[in-house]
Design a protein around this motif. Sequence first.
Motif, short mmCIF file in Angstrom:
data_model
loop_
_atom_site.label_atom_id
_atom_site.label_comp_id
_atom_site.label_asym_id
_atom_site.label_seq_id
_atom_site.Cartn_x
_atom_site.Cartn_y
_atom_site.Cartn_z
N THR A 32 -2.67 10.57 3.25
CA THR A 32 -1.60 11.50 2.90
C THR A 32 -0.38 11.26 3.78
O THR A 32 0.75 11.23 3.29
CB THR A 32 -2.08 12.95 3.04
OG1 THR A 32 -3.22 13.13 2.22
CG2 THR A 32 -1.00 13.93 2.63
N CYS A 33 -0.62 11.09 5.07
CA CYS A 33 0.48 10.82 6.00
C CYS A 33 1.15 9.49 5.68
O CYS A 33 2.37 9.41 5.59
CB CYS A 33 -0.06 10.82 7.43
SG CYS A 33 1.19 10.52 8.68
N TRP A 34 0.37 8.44 5.50
CA TRP A 34 0.89 7.11 5.19
C TRP A 34 1.71 7.12 3.91
O TRP A 34 2.81 6.59 3.85
CB TRP A 34 -0.26 6.11 5.08
CG TRP A 34 0.17 4.74 4.69
CD1 TRP A 34 0.13 4.20 3.44
CD2 TRP A 34 0.73 3.74 5.54
NE1 TRP A 34 0.62 2.92 3.47
CE2 TRP A 34 1.00 2.61 4.74
CE3 TRP A 34 1.03 3.68 6.90
CZ2 TRP A 34 1.55 1.45 5.26
CZ3 TRP A 34 1.57 2.53 7.42
CH2 TRP A 34 1.83 1.43 6.60
N ASN A 35 1.18 7.75 2.87
CA ASN A 35 1.86 7.75 1.58
C ASN A 35 3.10 8.64 1.56
O ASN A 35 3.94 8.49 0.68
CB ASN A 35 0.89 8.16 0.47
CG ASN A 35 -0.15 7.09 0.21
OD1 ASN A 35 0.06 5.92 0.48
ND2 ASN A 35 -1.29 7.50 -0.29
N SER A 36 3.23 9.54 2.53
CA SER A 36 4.41 10.40 2.57
C SER A 36 5.56 9.78 3.38
O SER A 36 6.63 10.37 3.46
CB SER A 36 4.06 11.77 3.14
OG SER A 36 3.76 11.66 4.51
N LEU A 37 5.33 8.62 3.97
CA LEU A 37 6.40 7.97 4.73
C LEU A 37 7.54 7.60 3.79
O LEU A 37 7.32 7.14 2.67
CB LEU A 37 5.88 6.70 5.41
CG LEU A 37 4.86 6.89 6.53
CD1 LEU A 37 4.37 5.54 7.01
CD2 LEU A 37 5.47 7.68 7.67
N PRO A 38 8.79 7.77 4.25
CA PRO A 38 9.92 7.40 3.40
C PRO A 38 10.07 5.89 3.30
O PRO A 38 9.62 5.14 4.17
CB PRO A 38 11.12 8.02 4.13
CG PRO A 38 10.68 8.15 5.55
CD PRO A 38 9.20 8.36 5.51
N VAL A 39 10.71 5.44 2.26
CA VAL A 39 10.89 4.01 2.03
C VAL A 39 11.66 3.36 3.17
O VAL A 39 11.36 2.23 3.57
CB VAL A 39 11.63 3.78 0.68
CG1 VAL A 39 11.95 2.32 0.46
CG2 VAL A 39 10.80 4.31 -0.46
N ASN A 40 12.64 4.06 3.73
CA ASN A 40 13.45 3.46 4.79
C ASN A 40 12.69 3.27 6.10
O ASN A 40 13.20 2.67 7.03
CB ASN A 40 14.72 4.26 5.03
CG ASN A 40 14.44 5.67 5.50
OD1 ASN A 40 13.30 6.09 5.62
ND2 ASN A 40 15.50 6.40 5.75
N CYS A 41 11.48 3.76 6.19
CA CYS A 41 10.64 3.57 7.37
C CYS A 41 10.14 2.12 7.45
O CYS A 41 9.90 1.60 8.52
CB CYS A 41 9.47 4.54 7.33
SG CYS A 41 8.37 4.41 8.73
N PHE A 42 10.00 1.50 6.30
CA PHE A 42 9.48 0.13 6.23
C PHE A 42 10.64 -0.86 6.31
O PHE A 42 11.55 -0.81 5.49
CB PHE A 42 8.69 -0.07 4.94
CG PHE A 42 7.52 0.85 4.83
CD1 PHE A 42 6.33 0.56 5.46
CD2 PHE A 42 7.61 2.03 4.11
CE1 PHE A 42 5.26 1.41 5.38
CE2 PHE A 42 6.54 2.90 4.02
CZ PHE A 42 5.36 2.59 4.66
N PRO A 43 10.60 -1.75 7.29
CA PRO A 43 11.70 -2.71 7.45
C PRO A 43 11.72 -3.73 6.32
O PRO A 43 10.70 -4.02 5.70
CB PRO A 43 11.40 -3.39 8.79
CG PRO A 43 9.94 -3.18 9.01
CD PRO A 43 9.57 -1.92 8.30
N VAL A 44 12.91 -4.26 6.05
CA VAL A 44 13.06 -5.28 5.00
C VAL A 44 12.29 -6.54 5.39
O VAL A 44 11.54 -7.09 4.61
CB VAL A 44 14.55 -5.60 4.78
CG1 VAL A 44 14.71 -6.74 3.79
CG2 VAL A 44 15.29 -4.36 4.32
N LYS A 45 12.47 -6.97 6.62
CA LYS A 45 11.71 -8.11 7.14
C LYS A 45 10.49 -7.53 7.86
O LYS A 45 10.63 -6.73 8.79
CB LYS A 45 12.57 -8.91 8.11
CG LYS A 45 11.88 -10.13 8.64
CD LYS A 45 12.79 -10.91 9.56
CE LYS A 45 12.05 -12.10 10.12
NZ LYS A 45 12.85 -12.82 11.11
N VAL A 46 9.31 -7.90 7.43
CA VAL A 46 8.07 -7.33 7.97
C VAL A 46 7.96 -7.64 9.45
O VAL A 46 7.91 -8.79 9.86
CB VAL A 46 6.83 -7.86 7.21
CG1 VAL A 46 5.56 -7.28 7.79
CG2 VAL A 46 6.95 -7.52 5.73
N SER A 47 7.94 -6.57 10.24
CA SER A 47 7.85 -6.69 11.68
C SER A 47 7.22 -5.42 12.23
O SER A 47 7.67 -4.32 11.93
CB SER A 47 9.24 -6.88 12.28
OG SER A 47 9.24 -6.59 13.65
#
Length: 71
Positions: A32-47
């Motif tokens: 539930t916590c993971w799936n509620s993260l906003p899209v902008n939390c994930f960087p464009v370049k995986v790091s």
Amino acid sequence: MKSLRRHPYYLRGNLKNSNKINSQYITNRTLTCWNSLPVNCFPVKVSSRAFKSNLISLDLSKHLTLSPLNY
């Protein structure tokens, strides 16, 4: 079909939140916590470093406590 409300790293769990006990399992709370993260939390370049710095700025307090309404 891609939903506009989910980030690309959305995870689906096997346990259903159909009753009060199942909703408190650590796997369900984590998903539930993971799936509620906003899209902008994930960087464009995986790091991992960029992800951690984005994660620090979020308020995750609602996911860190058990809800007394669920049990």
